[in-house]
Motif scaffolding. Structure first.
Motif, PDB file in Angstrom:
ATOM      1  N   ALA A 179      -5.127  10.339  70.861  1.00  0.00           N
ATOM      2  CA  ALA A 179      -5.102  11.192  70.402  1.00  0.00           C
ATOM      3  C   ALA A 179      -3.962  12.237  70.142  1.00  0.00           C
ATOM      4  O   ALA A 179      -4.397  13.471  69.784  1.00  0.00           O
ATOM      5  CB  ALA A 179      -5.052  12.290  72.357  1.00  0.00           C
ATOM      6  N   SER A 180      -2.556  12.209  69.755  1.00  0.00           N
ATOM      7  CA  SER A 180      -1.791  12.477  69.334  1.00  0.00           C
ATOM      8  C   SER A 180      -0.686  11.883  67.954  1.00  0.00           C
ATOM      9  O   SER A 180      -0.461  11.774  67.038  1.00  0.00           O
ATOM     10  CB  SER A 180      -0.189  12.145  70.765  1.00  0.00           C
ATOM     11  OG  SER A 180      -0.615  12.618  71.180  1.00  0.00           O
ATOM     12  N   GLU A 181      -2.448  11.140  67.445  1.00  0.00           N
ATOM     13  CA  GLU A 181      -2.138  10.172  66.443  1.00  0.00           C
ATOM     14  C   GLU A 181      -2.086  11.201  65.087  1.00  0.00           C
ATOM     15  O   GLU A 181      -2.603  12.468  64.697  1.00  0.00           O
ATOM     16  CB  GLU A 181      -3.168   9.690  65.447  1.00  0.00           C
ATOM     17  CG  GLU A 181      -2.712   8.741  64.472  1.00  0.00           C
ATOM     18  CD  GLU A 181      -3.571   7.610  64.498  1.00  0.00           C
ATOM     19  OE1 GLU A 181      -3.598   6.058  63.899  1.00  0.00           O
ATOM     20  OE2 GLU A 181      -5.326   7.699  65.015  1.00  0.00           O
ATOM     21  N   THR A 182      -0.377  10.899  64.159  1.00  0.00           N
ATOM     22  CA  THR A 182      -0.175  11.507  63.235  1.00  0.00           C
ATOM     23  C   THR A 182      -0.326  11.180  61.837  1.00  0.00           C
ATOM     24  O   THR A 182      -1.327  11.644  61.337  1.00  0.00           O
ATOM     25  CB  THR A 182       1.276  12.566  63.371  1.00  0.00           C
ATOM     26  OG1 THR A 182       1.354  11.383  63.922  1.00  0.00           O
ATOM     27  CG2 THR A 182       1.284  13.934  64.063  1.00  0.00           C
ATOM     28  N   ASP A 183       0.133  10.111  61.409  1.00  0.00           N
ATOM     29  CA  ASP A 183       0.016   9.107  60.320  1.00  0.00           C
ATOM     30  C   ASP A 183       0.212   7.576  60.965  1.00  0.00           C
ATOM     31  O   ASP A 183      -0.567   7.318  61.964  1.00  0.00           O
ATOM     32  CB  ASP A 183       1.314   8.368  59.977  1.00  0.00           C
ATOM     33  CG  ASP A 183       2.295   9.974  59.850  1.00  0.00           C
ATOM     34  OD1 ASP A 183       1.470  10.371  58.913  1.00  0.00           O
ATOM     35  OD2 ASP A 183       3.482  10.198  60.053  1.00  0.00           O
ATOM     36  N   PRO A 184      -1.639   7.575  60.474  1.00  0.00           N
ATOM     37  CA  PRO A 184      -1.787   5.887  60.809  1.00  0.00           C
ATOM     38  C   PRO A 184      -1.416   4.347  60.649  1.00  0.00           C
ATOM     39  O   PRO A 184      -0.052   5.014  60.249  1.00  0.00           O
ATOM     40  CB  PRO A 184      -2.833   4.841  59.585  1.00  0.00           C
ATOM     41  CG  PRO A 184      -3.159   7.055  59.093  1.00  0.00           C
ATOM     42  CD  PRO A 184      -1.617   7.595  58.716  1.00  0.00           C
ATOM     43  N   LEU A 185      -1.170   3.572  61.792  1.00  0.00           N
ATOM     44  CA  LEU A 185       0.569   3.031  61.954  1.00  0.00           C
ATOM     45  C   LEU A 185      -0.668   1.644  62.127  1.00  0.00           C
ATOM     46  O   LEU A 185      -1.220   0.386  62.975  1.00  0.00           O
ATOM     47  CB  LEU A 185       1.159   2.748  62.878  1.00  0.00           C
ATOM     48  CG  LEU A 185       2.160   4.287  62.709  1.00  0.00           C
ATOM     49  CD1 LEU A 185       3.159   3.998  63.878  1.00  0.00           C
ATOM     50  CD2 LEU A 185       2.793   3.720  61.594  1.00  0.00           C
ATOM     51  N   PRO A 186      -1.022   0.482  61.729  1.00  0.00           N
ATOM     52  CA  PRO A 186      -1.929  -0.487  61.130  1.00  0.00           C
ATOM     53  C   PRO A 186      -1.273  -1.527  62.700  1.00  0.00           C
ATOM     54  O   PRO A 186      -2.405  -1.937  63.613  1.00  0.00           O
ATOM     55  CB  PRO A 186      -1.542  -1.239  60.141  1.00  0.00           C
ATOM     56  CG  PRO A 186      -0.902  -0.552  59.525  1.00  0.00           C
ATOM     57  CD  PRO A 186      -0.506   0.880  59.774  1.00  0.00           C
ATOM     58  N   GLU A 187      -0.290  -1.318  62.374  1.00  0.00           N
ATOM     59  CA  GLU A 187       0.483  -2.375  63.721  1.00  0.00           C
ATOM     60  C   GLU A 187       0.156  -2.130  65.728  1.00  0.00           C
ATOM     61  O   GLU A 187      -0.760  -2.285  66.135  1.00  0.00           O
ATOM     62  CB  GLU A 187       2.109  -2.484  64.440  1.00  0.00           C
ATOM     63  CG  GLU A 187       2.589  -3.271  63.017  1.00  0.00           C
ATOM     64  CD  GLU A 187       2.688  -1.905  61.848  1.00  0.00           C
ATOM     65  OE1 GLU A 187       3.863  -2.914  60.401  1.00  0.00           O
ATOM     66  OE2 GLU A 187       2.220  -1.597  61.369  1.00  0.00           O
ATOM     67  N   MET A 188      -0.389  -0.529  65.053  1.00  0.00           N
ATOM     68  CA  MET A 188      -0.417  -0.176  66.516  1.00  0.00           C
ATOM     69  C   MET A 188      -2.156  -0.506  67.095  1.00  0.00           C
ATOM     70  O   MET A 188      -2.415  -1.048  67.804  1.00  0.00           O
ATOM     71  CB  MET A 188      -0.396   1.281  66.592  1.00  0.00           C
ATOM     72  CG  MET A 188       1.315   2.022  67.258  1.00  0.00           C
ATOM     73  SD  MET A 188       1.835   1.545  68.147  1.00  0.00           S
ATOM     74  CE  MET A 188       1.778   2.367  69.711  1.00  0.00           C
ATOM     75  N   ASP A 189      -2.498   0.208  65.869  1.00  0.00           N
ATOM     76  CA  ASP A 189      -4.221  -0.643  66.198  1.00  0.00           C
ATOM     77  C   ASP A 189      -4.326  -2.139  66.529  1.00  0.00           C
ATOM     78  O   ASP A 189      -5.425  -2.821  67.274  1.00  0.00           O
ATOM     79  CB  ASP A 189      -5.378  -0.087  64.629  1.00  0.00           C
ATOM     80  CG  ASP A 189      -5.008   1.433  64.605  1.00  0.00           C
ATOM     81  OD1 ASP A 189      -5.106   2.163  65.729  1.00  0.00           O
ATOM     82  OD2 ASP A 189      -4.575   1.556  63.319  1.00  0.00           O
TER      83      ASP A 189
END
Length: 360
Positions: A186-196
């Motif tokens: 809901a707050s994502e600003t820049d994609p971070l593959p590690e979080m996915d």
């Protein structure tokens, strides 16, 4: 020379224009609702606190603290100051050190948003976990006091203090992973593959000890800078910032606290990784965990790499919520923009822990 966290976050400042409160209206209201409250009232804003704006209220006879929801568009279930108030009120008669909860105001016309007032704990906050200005003896005593306080919290029977319905029973880790995954997105600003990758891996890799039905009151953000210590001793006077408190698994709460030992000294959530703790008088991670387990009468904690991956992921998701507020213009701390720069590093660290725990 870089400013220390102790200098950055200690004390108060003039109230930010976008967070101003009408002092006359508040004074009249509190005089009607808090016994012994009498003006004139002056209001200043604490420098620390990035989620719920926090104010020092000073009157001729006493100091108080006010915490309110920030103005503007907010994430669902975030900034629950009414829950903070409820848990502190309930814990007041227990051995857990908490401020005295004095009044909750749900009328948004008084200060612009819901708020509560609590007692002011006159003491010290250590904003840097290595406590550079302290002696080894003081560090040892402070960490032991902090250990005793979280152990005391986890041994309170929620039903005995009227908090049997303060959270859902069971499946705490699964629900938390789901909650923070949603909050992150809901707050994502820049994609971070590690979080996915973590969002995909964490639910299926839960160790057995995280699947037990143990339930206690969890603080949710137990760190050294969320505890007020006495001015002249290591006594823990008050645990602050109960926004994330709920009913949950004690291992989630305690291993989050243990992240302090694994995080680097520089960062949004500074830790103690790489420091010579024995020389400083601070217990090692294993010694600190052993003291907690002895106090709570539980076996030693296994699968620590999984718990560290889970908690680093959770911290990154919490910070992403701050990043969303920076984007939306509702962040309440001057340091918020600096804080969110630590998200990519935390995500990478969380994935490193996950790899150590067997993630591919």
């Amino acid at each position: 020379m870089a400013t220390s966290r102790q200098e950055t976050f200690s004390g108060t400042k003039e109230v930010s224009e976008n967070l101003a409160i009408d002092a006359a209206r508040l004074e009249a209201y509190l005089a009607r609702h808090i016994a012994g409250f009498s003006g004139p009232l002056t209001i200043r804003q604490f420098k620390g606190g990035q989620s719920n704006p926090t104010y020092l209220l000073e009157t001729p006879s006493r100091k108080y603290v006010l915490r309110r929801k920030p103005p503007g568009k907010l994430l669902p279930s975030a900034h629950a100051v009414d829950r903070e108030y409820r848990v502190m009120k309930a814990l007041g008669p227990t051995p857990v050190p908490v401020p005295q909860a004095l009044h909750l105001c749900e009328d948004e016309s008084i200060a612009g948003t819901m708020f509560y007032v609590m007692s002011f704990a006159e003491g010290r906050i250590f904003w840097e976990p290595l406590m550079p200005a302290s002696s080894g003896e003081e560090r040892a005593a402070v960490y032991d006091s902090m250990n005793a306080a979280i152990a005391a919290l986890h041994t309170v029977d929620p039903a005995a203090v009227g908090l049997a319905d303060f959270g859902k029973p069971g499946n705490y880790f699964e629900r938390q992973i789901g909650r923070w995954s949603k909050q992150y997105k809901a707050s994502e600003t820049d994609p971070l593959p590690e979080m996915d990758r973590l969002i995909d891996w964490l639910p299926g890799a839960l160790p057995d000890e995280a699947r037990t039905e143990e339930t206690c009151i969890v603080h949710g953000d137990y760190r050294i800078d969320n505890v007020v210590f006495a001015k002249d001793s290591a006594e823990a006077l008050a645990i602050l910032d109960w926004e994330l408190s709920t009913l949950g698994h004690p291992l989630a709460d305690f291993t989050y606290h243990l992240m302090l030992w694994r995080l680097p000294a520089e960062g949004a959530f500074p830790g103690m990784a790489g420091a010579d703790l024995t020389a400083l008088g601070i217990p090692t991670e294993a010694e600190y965990a052993e003291a907690y387990c002895a106090r709570t009468k539980r076996p030693m904690i296994r699968n620590m790499d999984y718990f560290m991956a889970y908690n680093a992921f959770r911290i990154a998701a919490i910070l992403q919520g701050i990043a969303g507020r920076v984007r939306d213009g509702t962040a309440t701390s001057d340091a918020a923009k600096q804080t969110v720069k630590g998200i990519p590093g935390l995500a990478k660290l969380a994935w490193e822990f996950a790899r150590a725990a067997g993630a591919k």
